[in-house]
Design a protein around this motif. Structure first.
Motif, PDB file in Angstrom:
ATOM      1  N   ASP A 130      16.999  -3.348  56.732  1.00 46.30           N
ATOM      2  CA  ASP A 130      17.221  -1.775  57.328  1.00 46.30           C
ATOM      3  C   ASP A 130      18.497  -1.547  57.127  1.00 46.30           C
ATOM      4  O   ASP A 130      18.750   0.248  56.779  1.00 46.30           O
ATOM      5  CB  ASP A 130      17.541  -1.721  58.691  1.00 46.30           C
ATOM      6  CG  ASP A 130      15.381  -2.312  59.262  1.00 46.30           C
ATOM      7  OD1 ASP A 130      14.909  -2.830  58.233  1.00 46.30           O
ATOM      8  OD2 ASP A 130      15.177  -2.540  60.285  1.00 46.30           O
ATOM      9  N   ALA A 131      19.728  -1.650  57.204  1.00 50.24           N
ATOM     10  CA  ALA A 131      20.837  -1.016  57.390  1.00 50.24           C
ATOM     11  C   ALA A 131      21.801  -0.898  55.737  1.00 50.24           C
ATOM     12  O   ALA A 131      21.791   0.616  55.350  1.00 50.24           O
ATOM     13  CB  ALA A 131      22.122  -2.371  57.471  1.00 50.24           C
ATOM     14  N   ALA A 132      20.596  -1.295  54.685  1.00 53.23           N
ATOM     15  CA  ALA A 132      20.804  -1.363  53.110  1.00 53.23           C
ATOM     16  C   ALA A 132      20.067  -0.078  53.082  1.00 53.23           C
ATOM     17  O   ALA A 132      20.665   0.367  51.977  1.00 53.23           O
ATOM     18  CB  ALA A 132      19.809  -3.096  52.616  1.00 53.23           C
ATOM     19  N   VAL A 133      19.352   0.576  53.372  1.00 55.80           N
ATOM     20  CA  VAL A 133      17.771   1.834  52.935  1.00 55.80           C
ATOM     21  C   VAL A 133      18.977   3.226  54.000  1.00 55.80           C
ATOM     22  O   VAL A 133      18.067   3.056  54.901  1.00 55.80           O
ATOM     23  CB  VAL A 133      16.978   1.796  53.358  1.00 55.80           C
ATOM     24  CG1 VAL A 133      16.469   2.812  52.560  1.00 55.80           C
ATOM     25  CG2 VAL A 133      16.495   0.525  52.707  1.00 55.80           C
ATOM     26  N   GLY A 158       1.814  -7.120  52.304  1.00 57.12           N
ATOM     27  CA  GLY A 158       1.125  -8.054  54.048  1.00 57.12           C
ATOM     28  C   GLY A 158       1.478  -9.192  54.183  1.00 57.12           C
ATOM     29  O   GLY A 158       0.882  -9.984  54.894  1.00 57.12           O
ATOM     30  N   GLU A 159       2.312  -9.577  53.362  1.00 59.71           N
ATOM     31  CA  GLU A 159       3.029 -10.436  53.949  1.00 59.71           C
ATOM     32  C   GLU A 159       2.358 -11.879  53.463  1.00 59.71           C
ATOM     33  O   GLU A 159       2.167 -13.437  55.156  1.00 59.71           O
ATOM     34  CB  GLU A 159       3.498 -10.668  55.405  1.00 59.71           C
ATOM     35  CG  GLU A 159       4.356 -10.197  55.431  1.00 59.71           C
ATOM     36  CD  GLU A 159       5.674 -10.155  56.328  1.00 59.71           C
ATOM     37  OE1 GLU A 159       6.915 -10.519  55.855  1.00 59.71           O
ATOM     38  OE2 GLU A 159       6.186  -9.196  57.675  1.00 59.71           O
ATOM     39  N   LEU A 198       9.785  -1.658  42.125  1.00 57.12           N
ATOM     40  CA  LEU A 198       8.307  -1.501  43.885  1.00 57.12           C
ATOM     41  C   LEU A 198       9.401  -2.168  44.328  1.00 57.12           C
ATOM     42  O   LEU A 198       9.579  -1.544  45.822  1.00 57.12           O
ATOM     43  CB  LEU A 198       7.960  -3.365  43.560  1.00 57.12           C
ATOM     44  CG  LEU A 198       7.807  -3.777  44.398  1.00 57.12           C
ATOM     45  CD1 LEU A 198       6.374  -3.810  44.733  1.00 57.12           C
ATOM     46  CD2 LEU A 198       6.866  -5.442  44.306  1.00 57.12           C
ATOM     47  N   ALA A 199      11.052  -1.866  44.506  1.00 56.39           N
ATOM     48  CA  ALA A 199      12.020  -2.277  45.559  1.00 56.39           C
ATOM     49  C   ALA A 199      12.137  -0.894  45.565  1.00 56.39           C
ATOM     50  O   ALA A 199      12.653  -0.397  47.135  1.00 56.39           O
ATOM     51  CB  ALA A 199      13.832  -2.062  45.253  1.00 56.39           C
ATOM     52  N   MET A 200      12.041   0.109  44.929  1.00 56.33           N
ATOM     53  CA  MET A 200      12.190   1.533  45.171  1.00 56.33           C
ATOM     54  C   MET A 200      11.134   2.206  45.814  1.00 56.33           C
ATOM     55  O   MET A 200      11.358   3.248  46.278  1.00 56.33           O
ATOM     56  CB  MET A 200      12.817   2.166  44.052  1.00 56.33           C
ATOM     57  CG  MET A 200      14.199   1.801  43.662  1.00 56.33           C
ATOM     58  SD  MET A 200      14.555   2.261  41.542  1.00 56.33           S
ATOM     59  CE  MET A 200      13.918   1.167  40.537  1.00 56.33           C
ATOM     60  N   ASN A 201      10.358   2.378  45.335  1.00 55.56           N
ATOM     61  CA  ASN A 201       8.793   3.062  45.354  1.00 55.56           C
ATOM     62  C   ASN A 201       7.554   2.375  46.208  1.00 55.56           C
ATOM     63  O   ASN A 201       7.124   2.764  47.059  1.00 55.56           O
ATOM     64  CB  ASN A 201       8.539   3.258  44.288  1.00 55.56           C
ATOM     65  CG  ASN A 201       9.260   3.643  42.687  1.00 55.56           C
ATOM     66  OD1 ASN A 201       9.815   4.710  43.607  1.00 55.56           O
ATOM     67  ND2 ASN A 201       8.468   3.737  41.559  1.00 55.56           N
ATOM     68  N   THR A 202       8.094   1.325  47.134  1.00 54.56           N
ATOM     69  CA  THR A 202       7.079   0.499  48.018  1.00 54.56           C
ATOM     70  C   THR A 202       7.927  -0.372  49.271  1.00 54.56           C
ATOM     71  O   THR A 202       7.712   0.131  50.146  1.00 54.56           O
ATOM     72  CB  THR A 202       6.150  -0.699  47.277  1.00 54.56           C
ATOM     73  OG1 THR A 202       5.728   0.356  45.475  1.00 54.56           O
ATOM     74  CG2 THR A 202       5.050  -0.948  48.393  1.00 54.56           C
ATOM     75  N   LEU A 203       9.000  -1.409  48.314  1.00 52.77           N
ATOM     76  CA  LEU A 203       9.058  -1.635  50.116  1.00 52.77           C
ATOM     77  C   LEU A 203      10.350  -1.575  50.622  1.00 52.77           C
ATOM     78  O   LEU A 203      11.259  -1.798  51.614  1.00 52.77           O
ATOM     79  CB  LEU A 203      10.036  -3.453  49.080  1.00 52.77           C
ATOM     80  CG  LEU A 203       9.431  -4.247  48.309  1.00 52.77           C
ATOM     81  CD1 LEU A 203       9.800  -5.130  47.727  1.00 52.77           C
ATOM     82  CD2 LEU A 203       7.776  -4.583  49.178  1.00 52.77           C
ATOM     83  N   ASP A 223       9.804   1.256  51.809  1.00 59.25           N
ATOM     84  CA  ASP A 223       9.432   1.968  52.927  1.00 59.25           C
ATOM     85  C   ASP A 223       8.474   0.512  53.755  1.00 59.25           C
ATOM     86  O   ASP A 223       7.444   1.262  55.157  1.00 59.25           O
ATOM     87  CB  ASP A 223       8.363   2.682  52.594  1.00 59.25           C
ATOM     88  CG  ASP A 223       8.787   4.074  52.212  1.00 59.25           C
ATOM     89  OD1 ASP A 223       9.767   4.491  52.138  1.00 59.25           O
ATOM     90  OD2 ASP A 223       8.290   5.192  51.134  1.00 59.25           O
ATOM     91  N   THR A 224       9.058  -0.459  54.186  1.00 55.02           N
ATOM     92  CA  THR A 224       8.134  -2.067  55.185  1.00 55.02           C
ATOM     93  C   THR A 224       9.643  -2.085  55.377  1.00 55.02           C
ATOM     94  O   THR A 224      11.161  -1.779  55.720  1.00 55.02           O
ATOM     95  CB  THR A 224       8.446  -2.636  53.972  1.00 55.02           C
ATOM     96  OG1 THR A 224       9.115  -3.511  53.382  1.00 55.02           O
ATOM     97  CG2 THR A 224       7.034  -2.316  52.891  1.00 55.02           C
ATOM     98  N   GLU A 225       9.494  -3.046  56.039  1.00 53.67           N
ATOM     99  CA  GLU A 225      10.547  -3.827  57.622  1.00 53.67           C
ATOM    100  C   GLU A 225      10.173  -5.579  56.510  1.00 53.67           C
ATOM    101  O   GLU A 225      11.161  -5.877  57.072  1.00 53.67           O
ATOM    102  CB  GLU A 225      10.212  -3.912  58.523  1.00 53.67           C
ATOM    103  CG  GLU A 225      10.404  -2.278  59.265  1.00 53.67           C
ATOM    104  CD  GLU A 225      11.080  -1.502  59.361  1.00 53.67           C
ATOM    105  OE1 GLU A 225      12.447  -1.964  59.681  1.00 53.67           O
ATOM    106  OE2 GLU A 225      11.192  -0.652  59.493  1.00 53.67           O
ATOM    107  N   ILE A 226       9.874  -5.401  55.314  1.00 52.86           N
ATOM    108  CA  ILE A 226       9.613  -6.594  54.583  1.00 52.86           C
ATOM    109  C   ILE A 226      11.672  -7.133  54.444  1.00 52.86           C
ATOM    110  O   ILE A 226      12.359  -6.566  53.736  1.00 52.86           O
ATOM    111  CB  ILE A 226       9.358  -7.266  53.591  1.00 52.86           C
ATOM    112  CG1 ILE A 226       7.648  -6.380  54.389  1.00 52.86           C
ATOM    113  CG2 ILE A 226       9.196  -7.992  53.056  1.00 52.86           C
ATOM    114  CD1 ILE A 226       6.320  -6.699  52.865  1.00 52.86           C
TER     115      ILE A 226
END
Length: 494
Positions: free
Chosen positions: A24-27, A331-332, A343-348, A350-353
């Motif tokens: 979270d802190a990295a974004v 969906g883990e 995938l890191a920039m465009n999908t992940l 926006d997640t809490e994974i």
């Protein structure tokens, strides 16, 4: 006015964000961090400059690039600065090129991704054959750039005065694969922002990995023991029939998830090639592809995907198919997933994974290095046969590449991937290893001219579970060799 701030700011940002120690802190909030980020990537003093003459001035002439749309990351132009780091770096790059060479950069963009690539090539070819000199640079989806070269629609580049392929913004590995008989018809590298975004790596879910006792993954990479066998040994007991239907499906839990298109990376990661140079320097089908190496790897992969722990997802090669594969990871329900770096920039993002990234595993510990390839949506640049001033086209390409090397690539790689979307220093180091492991292959670059057989034969064998590679090659070798010879003959001008 172009902003210039020391690259020390980049490293300070990296240390500050990484020290927070959480995803979270990295974004950071985009609106508050945008200004400093935009300034950080415009520094040029610590990156190599090009050798274009200071006196080079094109007096406001228009330079028009025929580009393509359909990718998840922009590459050619943006309308204005908006505070988003990649957007702003592209704006600043184009402004710097325009000012440095005194040119008016214009872009003609047509749909040209996988599904539209034939129409895009036809559109460019029609324009070139008209002889009107409407376009100065071609910039197409990788297969399209290669198709233009084999069709004789672009000029040979190595003789253009201002293109310097010894510079770091033109990767050696691509140049070696693209040159045939001393001739080069297209180029790429830092000039294509999509090249970085579409490199393959292995994403992993940290929480799931820990729940199954999987740890020390980064150490296995650095000590050279991250192999296909190592990975599968870690996940041999990871499977849950979540929906209870008795069949492997999208709702279940897996150790390894691979979309069928992304399985191509495993072929090259295991050290194999599809083509090689013969004694005369001509590309021919590789013994890797024709013989026992491909057979051995095929048997291994078919065996892996036959197990419950591994899911080879095959719901089409369009956007929906990819989205459904990503949904399993989001969906883990998978520990490991092969995916593109974007995938890191465009999908992940926006997640809490909590996730990490690794290179594609090696075939064995004795293999000299990790290797990966890119998905196809990167751009190959060329100069049209009817370009009104090829030397000007070459100068603009060189400056676009060198400016991208100093601005756009750091925005994508150093700031976005290694800082904003990395949870720790180790993860940031993995991105460097992955980027350094990219290889190119002539047969993959020119696969459209080879009826896609340089990837489809092996990919479809993995998918169908057909391990009789000798029969597959026997049925296709002669026709594939003939197509390859046609391509090489065309490029060599024989």
């Amino acid at each position: 006015m172009k902003k210039t701030v020391s690259l020390l700011l980049i490293f300070c940002m990296a240390l500050t964000i990484a020290a927070c120690g959480s995803h979270d802190a990295a974004v950071p909030d985009q609106t508050t961090a945008a200004a400093s980020e935009t300034e950080a990537v415009t520094e040029t003093t610590l990156y190599m400059e090009d050798d274009l003459p200071d006196t080079l001035n094109y007096n406001g002439r228009t330079v028009t690039t025929f580009g393509w749309s359909g990718a998840s990351i922009e590459e050619f132009f943006v309308e204005e600065i908006n505070g988003e780091i990649i957007n702003d770096s592209i704006f600043e790059r184009n402004l710097a090129v325009s000012e440095r060479l005194n040119v008016d950069l214009q872009y003609h963009i047509e749909p040209g991704a996988n599904a539209q690539r034939k129409e895009w090539v036809n559109s460019v070819s029609k324009a070139v054959m008209s002889g009107e000199g409407a376009y100065d640079i071609t910039a197409g989806y990788s297969m399209c750039g290669a198709s233009l070269a084999s069709a004789g629609m672009v000029l040979e580049l190595s003789g253009l005065e201002y293109l310097d392929f010894d510079k770091p913004w033109w990767p050696d590995s691509l140049m070696k694969e693209a040159v045939v008989g001393g001739k080069l018809y297209f180029a790429s590298g830092d000039i294509s922002s999509r090249m970085l975004a579409y490199i393959f790596g292995v994403f992993f879910n940290k929480k799931l990995a820990e729940s199954y006792g999987i740890s020390g993954l980064y150490e296995t990479v650095t000590d050279g023991s991250w192999t296909t066998d190592k990975m599968t040994s870690m996940i041999k007991d990871v499977y849950s029939d979540v929906n209870g239907d008795g069949n492997k499906g999208e709702e279940d839990l897996y150790g390894l998830l691979v979309h069928i298109t992304y399985s191509d990376s495993l072929y090259f990661a295991n050290g194999l090639r599809t083509t090689e140079l013969d004694s005369d320097g001509r590309p021919v089908l590789s013994e890797d592809f024709l013989g026992v190496k491909a057979q051995t790897l095929l048997e291994k992969l078919v065996g892996i995907f036959a197990e419950n722990y591994a899911f080879l997802q095959n719901y089409g090669t369009n956007g929906d198919g990819y989205s459904r594969a990503k949904a399993i990871f989001v969906g883990e329900r998978a520990i490991f997933m092969i995916g593109e770096l974007n995938l890191a920039m465009n999908t992940l993002r926006d997640t809490e994974i909590s996730y990490g990234i690794l290179p594609i595993p090696k075939g064995s510990e004795t293999q000299d290095s990790y290797r990966t390839v890119m998905s196809f949506p990167y751009t190959l640049y060329g100069v049209p046969l009817d370009a009104k001033d090829p030397e000007m086209s070459g100068a603009v390409m060189e400056r676009l590449a060198s400016e991208s090397y100093r601005t756009v690539s750091p925005a994508i790689f150093e700031i976005s991937l290694k800082v904003k979307y990395s949870e720790d220093v180790e993860m940031s180091e993995m991105y460097d290893i992955i980027r350094g492991s990219v290889v190119f292959d002539f047969g993959r670059i020119f696969n459209d001219n080879l009826s896609s057989q340089t990837y489809s034969l092996f990919r479809n064998s993995v998918l169908s579970g057909n391990t009789d590679w000798a029969s597959t090659i026997a049925k296709n070798k002669d026709s594939l060799s003939a197509m390859l010879d046609t391509v090489v003959t065309s490029l060599m001008g024989e």
